[in-house]
Design a protein around this motif. Structure first.
Motif, mmCIF file in Angstrom:
data_model
loop_
_atom_site.group_PDB
_atom_site.id
_atom_site.type_symbol
_atom_site.label_atom_id
_atom_site.label_comp_id
_atom_site.label_asym_id
_atom_site.label_seq_id
_atom_site.Cartn_x
_atom_site.Cartn_y
_atom_site.Cartn_z
ATOM 1 N N ASP A 1 23.806 72.387 26.568
ATOM 2 C CA ASP A 1 23.244 72.063 25.255
ATOM 3 C C ASP A 1 23.564 73.139 24.247
ATOM 4 O O ASP A 1 22.701 73.576 23.504
ATOM 5 C CB ASP A 1 21.713 71.936 25.343
ATOM 6 C CG ASP A 1 21.308 70.502 25.547
ATOM 7 O OD1 ASP A 1 22.212 69.643 25.504
ATOM 8 O OD2 ASP A 1 20.116 70.241 25.754
ATOM 9 N N GLU B 1 11.871 61.601 23.397
ATOM 10 C CA GLU B 1 11.932 62.345 24.659
ATOM 11 C C GLU B 1 12.973 63.466 24.618
ATOM 12 O O GLU B 1 12.764 64.550 25.142
ATOM 13 C CB GLU B 1 12.235 61.403 25.830
ATOM 14 C CG GLU B 1 11.028 60.629 26.280
ATOM 15 C CD GLU B 1 11.132 60.182 27.736
ATOM 16 O OE1 GLU B 1 11.888 60.805 28.496
ATOM 17 O OE2 GLU B 1 10.469 59.208 28.094
ATOM 18 N N GLU B 2 14.113 63.181 23.999
ATOM 19 C CA GLU B 2 15.180 64.198 23.907
ATOM 20 C C GLU B 2 14.697 65.415 23.119
ATOM 21 O O GLU B 2 15.035 66.546 23.456
ATOM 22 C CB GLU B 2 16.430 63.629 23.215
ATOM 23 C CG GLU B 2 17.252 62.688 24.050
ATOM 24 C CD GLU B 2 16.719 61.258 24.021
ATOM 25 O OE1 GLU B 2 15.634 61.040 23.434
ATOM 26 O OE2 GLU B 2 17.369 60.376 24.597
ATOM 27 N N TRP C 1 11.589 66.439 22.879
ATOM 28 C CA TRP C 1 10.638 67.162 23.722
ATOM 29 C C TRP C 1 11.366 67.981 24.767
ATOM 30 O O TRP C 1 10.950 69.080 25.126
ATOM 31 C CB TRP C 1 9.675 66.190 24.410
ATOM 32 C CG TRP C 1 8.525 65.800 23.536
ATOM 33 C CD1 TRP C 1 8.339 64.611 22.906
ATOM 34 C CD2 TRP C 1 7.398 66.625 23.189
ATOM 35 N NE1 TRP C 1 7.167 64.639 22.181
ATOM 36 C CE2 TRP C 1 6.577 65.858 22.341
ATOM 37 C CE3 TRP C 1 7.019 67.931 23.509
ATOM 38 C CZ2 TRP C 1 5.380 66.359 21.816
ATOM 39 C CZ3 TRP C 1 5.835 68.429 22.986
ATOM 40 C CH2 TRP C 1 5.028 67.642 22.140
ATOM 41 N N ASP C 2 12.456 67.425 25.274
ATOM 42 C CA ASP C 2 13.242 68.136 26.284
ATOM 43 C C ASP C 2 13.636 69.523 25.778
ATOM 44 O O ASP C 2 13.437 70.527 26.445
ATOM 45 C CB ASP C 2 14.498 67.318 26.625
ATOM 46 C CG ASP C 2 15.327 67.969 27.702
ATOM 47 O OD1 ASP C 2 14.993 67.773 28.879
ATOM 48 O OD2 ASP C 2 16.283 68.682 27.359
ATOM 49 N N VAL D 1 10.280 71.797 24.785
ATOM 50 C CA VAL D 1 9.577 72.419 25.912
ATOM 51 C C VAL D 1 10.337 73.657 26.380
ATOM 52 O O VAL D 1 9.753 74.711 26.633
ATOM 53 C CB VAL D 1 9.391 71.416 27.073
ATOM 54 C CG1 VAL D 1 9.005 72.128 28.360
ATOM 55 C CG2 VAL D 1 8.346 70.371 26.707
ATOM 56 N N ARG D 2 11.655 73.539 26.442
ATOM 57 C CA ARG D 2 12.443 74.677 26.923
ATOM 58 C C ARG D 2 12.412 75.843 25.939
ATOM 59 O O ARG D 2 12.248 77.007 26.336
ATOM 60 C CB ARG D 2 13.886 74.231 27.166
ATOM 61 C CG ARG D 2 13.988 73.234 28.295
ATOM 62 C CD ARG D 2 15.213 72.367 28.150
ATOM 63 N NE ARG D 2 16.429 73.115 28.387
ATOM 64 C CZ ARG D 2 17.635 72.677 28.013
ATOM 65 N NH1 ARG D 2 17.761 71.516 27.379
ATOM 66 N NH2 ARG D 2 18.689 73.390 28.277
ATOM 67 N N ARG E 1 5.567 62.634 32.177
ATOM 68 C CA ARG E 1 6.429 63.762 32.541
ATOM 69 C C ARG E 1 6.261 64.932 31.557
ATOM 70 O O ARG E 1 6.214 66.091 31.945
ATOM 71 C CB ARG E 1 7.876 63.261 32.528
ATOM 72 C CG ARG E 1 8.869 64.098 33.253
ATOM 73 C CD ARG E 1 10.233 63.439 33.192
ATOM 74 N NE ARG E 1 10.312 62.242 34.015
ATOM 75 C CZ ARG E 1 10.360 62.247 35.339
ATOM 76 N NH1 ARG E 1 10.350 63.372 35.983
ATOM 77 N NH2 ARG E 1 10.424 61.122 36.025
ATOM 78 N N ILE E 2 6.176 64.604 30.286
ATOM 79 C CA ILE E 2 6.040 65.638 29.258
ATOM 80 C C ILE E 2 4.610 66.182 29.241
ATOM 81 O O ILE E 2 4.371 67.376 29.157
ATOM 82 C CB ILE E 2 6.414 65.058 27.879
ATOM 83 C CG1 ILE E 2 7.872 64.596 27.895
ATOM 84 C CG2 ILE E 2 6.178 66.070 26.772
ATOM 85 C CD1 ILE E 2 8.267 63.704 26.745
ATOM 86 N N GLY F 1 17.163 61.622 27.821
ATOM 87 C CA GLY F 1 15.769 61.658 28.224
ATOM 88 C C GLY F 1 15.249 63.066 28.425
ATOM 89 O O GLY F 1 15.813 64.039 27.927
ATOM 90 N N PHE F 2 14.173 63.152 29.156
ATOM 91 C CA PHE F 2 13.501 64.429 29.380
ATOM 92 C C PHE F 2 13.751 64.875 30.811
ATOM 93 O O PHE F 2 13.505 64.116 31.741
ATOM 94 C CB PHE F 2 12.003 64.258 29.131
ATOM 95 C CG PHE F 2 11.226 65.534 29.268
ATOM 96 C CD1 PHE F 2 10.975 66.327 28.171
ATOM 97 C CD2 PHE F 2 10.752 65.925 30.507
ATOM 98 C CE1 PHE F 2 10.262 67.510 28.298
ATOM 99 C CE2 PHE F 2 10.028 67.116 30.645
ATOM 100 C CZ PHE F 2 9.785 67.898 29.538
#
Lengths: 366, 301
Positions: free
Chosen positions: A2, A30-31, A33-34, A37-38, A65-66, B56-57
């Motif tokens: 990324d 979702e992307e 949040w991905d 979160v990191r 999941r999140i 996605g996550f």
């Protein structure tokens, strides 16, 4: 992975925007949040995100999941807070025969006072401030009750004792927790010298029995000095978030800004405060009343070009994202701030000696 | 799509480009690596697991790559990264598979505090899950492999994941790791299981290998199970089976000692521990090479 600079920059910006106004979190895919979160975890801010999202009622609507990551981060922060308060209990016990004042700094103070800034915050070490003349007694008491030096080498020990504003860190042999005992908030060798007696005079009783905490203005100024003297490294973004929350808390007092300016002038830290009040509103939207920054600049900053370089470097270094390295400009900015922090900390000759010794040692050990 | 669907060459390509996402139990992992051993391992041991090639996550973004120094070429090493954080020292290049599996253990133990995590193998039969709790060398992985060969469902080789909201154990049916002589034991006594991914760990000077999770365990990996029995096994060569029932007080201590995040969960951790102790009978098992221990498990209600 990324490593597309744009999306990472966006994740840092989303993080800061969301912490300032949680509604931002509501519209994330979702992307997003991905990456969020990191980046938040990397900057020690995931616990903070979890609390903010919980308060805004967003957590329950997130995919499981999140949600689990936020829940885990909130639990971890809670565990840190419990451990920190227990540690303060043990330190008070170890120092019970001492008369001198013990002032809690940073995370320890925030937790003891139950300030909003403490929520979701991970604090690894306990920082306390004592009078310089009490240092030997404090060290003896802690060593006697199970704390041990972390830095073993003679050079490190001597370096701390002679040049720094704190004892070499002490770690408890069973709990593994680290306490930093300060006698000032800046190194003895630095360009800015602060008379630490001023802090003790303005300190007030903590809600936690047996301790003192800094006055509101001093808490803010300590954060500012820490942020701008230590060089921007991983974790500095958290300092800006802390600063924003501290200002939100203490800024409610009508006289806060006048008191802050007067105190900064008295302690001689107007320059770092000017930088901080430039950067925080820009990257976090921290509200600063009109006129405050102008007054600081008029007094403390002679060259506009220096201000521009500093602020530019700070912003770049802070929002670099650092999931997979960073762009050349951000790296240069961090390097510049790192050098600057050492420049401020020590006279050039001493700095050269320190650098020489450190590099010789790292050569030997590899 | 599953991990085994594309050819090995395609999988190698996806993995090298950072476009390989797989799902195991409650976790979705993104793995980026150019180590050929890893692509081979996934093609053989994770073939039945769901795979995605984008988006996605993901819970964990893992990279395993060679250092950018001389060690890239001479006596090759591998580095493990979670995002850009490197928690371990470099490993020899031949240890790619254990580095990934241990690395993922580290990721889970350090981050999944939404569940109570106990260092335990978990197998299930008739909806009743049995925890095999113990330190390395207790023989829990060998026992776990032999039990799944006898028809127990593999829930996990490494973690019992207790979900606080349901009180159920969530499956995490990753390959079962075997070390040293237990590899031969499993190959001899459980011929129906596939053992592969062999490599050599120079430190303790022993061989390592992994049991391919049975298809049934993978198919049912989103199907939780009720915790029913707690077993603390201890392998002692030449011993016959002896079983001691454990009092709740000792069971609670032993559980806390083997939990990764008991103290982090605070009051919730205590509540979950008490729930397990009250619900499940606990046994201490010493056993040797004989099959009497397996018969004991068969006789469990």
């Amino acid at each position: 992975m990324d490593c597309h600079g744009d999306s990472l920059l966006m994740a840092v910006e989303t993080l800061l925007a969301g912490l300032a106004s949680p509604a931002v979190f509501r519209s994330l895919e979702e992307e997003d949040w991905d990456r969020l979160v990191r980046v938040a975890r990397r900057n020690n801010l995931l616990g903070r995100v979890a609390c903010v999202a919980q308060d805004a009622g967003i957590t329950d609507r997130l995919p499981v999941r999140i949600r689990r990551h936020l829940e885990a981060a909130a639990r971890l922060a809670d565990a840190h807070r419990r451990a920190l308060l227990w540690e303060l209990d043990r330190i008070r016990w170890a120092l019970r025969d001492m008369d001198g004042p013990v002032v809690l700094l940073k995370g320890a103070a925030y937790a003891a006072e139950g300030l909003e800034v403490a929520r979701g915050r991970l604090s690894a070490d306990v920082d306390i401030l004592v009078r310089r003349r009490d240092l030997p007694a404090v060290e003896r008491a802690l060593l006697d009750k199970g704390w041990e030096p972390v830095k073993e080498s003679d050079y490190d020990q001597a370096y701390y004792r002679k040049w720094m504003h704190e004892l070499p860190p002490l770690r408890h042999k069973d709990r593994g927790s680290v306490v930093d005992v300060h006698h000032n908030i800046l190194p003895l060798t630095g360009r800015i010298r602060i008379d630490s007696r001023l802090f003790f005079q303005a300190a007030r009783k903590s809600r936690l029995d047996g301790y003192l905490v800094l006055g509101g203005e001093d808490m803010v100024l300590h954060n500012v000095v820490h942020l701008f003297q230590d060089g921007v490294v991983t974790g500095s973004l958290r300092d800006v978030v802390d600063l924003d929350a501290l200002i939100a808390h203490w800024g409610r007092r009508a006289s806060f800004w006048d008191d802050l300016l007067a105190r900064a002038s008295q302690l001689g830290v107007e320059r770092p405060l000017a930088y901080a009040l430039w950067v925080a509103p820009r990257i976090m939207g921290t509200p600063v009343p009109g006129g405050v920054v102008e007054e600081l600049e008029r007094k403390a900053i002679r060259w506009q070009v220096i201000r521009r370089i500093m602020v530019g470097a700070m912003e770049r270094a802070l929002t670099a994202g650092d999931l997979c390295g960073m762009g050349p400009l951000a790296a240069l900015s961090q390097w510049f701030l790192y050098l600057r922090s050492h420049w401020l900390r020590m006279p050039p000759l001493l700095l050269a000696r320190h650098a020489l010794f450190k590099s010789a040692r790292s050569l030997r050990s590899s | 799509m599953t991990v085994g669907d594309p050819s090995l060459e395609r999988l190698t390509f996806l993995m090298a480009r950072g476009r390989f996402f797989y799902e195991v139990g409650p976790f979705r992992v993104r793995l980026k690596s150019s180590a050929p051993a890893l692509a081979r391992f996934f093609h053989s041991h994770y073939a039945a697991f769901p795979q995605y090639d984008s988006g996605g996550f993901a819970d964990f973004h893992i990279r395993i790559e060679r250092p950018r120094s001389l060690r890239r070429w001479i006596r090759q090493q591998l580095l493990f990264f979670l995002d850009d954080h490197r928690p371990f020292h470099p490993y020899p290049h031949s240890m790619a598979v254990p580095l990934l599996e241990w690395g993922l253990n580290w990721c889970i133990a350090g981050h999944a505090h939404w569940a109570l995590l106990i260092h335990s193998a978990v197998v299930e039969r008739n909806g009743r899950a049995c925890l095999l709790i113990g330190k390395p060398e207790s023989g829990k992985s060998t026992l776990c492999a032999l039990l799944i060969h006898r028809g127990w469902r593999l829930l996990s080789d490494e973690f019992a994941l207790l979900d606080p909201s349901s009180g159920h154990l969530l499956p995490l049916p990753r390959p079962v790791s075997l070390k040293g002589s237990s590899i031969q034991v499993v190959q001899a006594q459980a011929p129906g299981l596939t053992v592969g991914g062999f490599c050599f760990n120079e430190g303790p000077n022993e061989e390592m290998a992994y049991v391919v999770p049975p298809p049934d365990a993978v198919r049912r990996m989103h199907e939780p199970a009720e915790p029913s029995v707690l077993v603390f096994p201890r392998f002692q060569s030449g011993k016959n089976l002896t079983v001691h029932s454990m009092p709740p007080s000792r069971t609670a201590y032993a559980l806390a000692e083997n939990a990764f995040n008991y103290s982090i969960l605070g009051l919730e951790g205590f509540r979950l521990l008490a729930f397990l102790v009250e619900k499940c009978p606990a046994y201490e098992l010493s056993y040797g090479e004989g099959s009497d221990v397996l018969d004991w498990f068969e006789a469990l209600p």
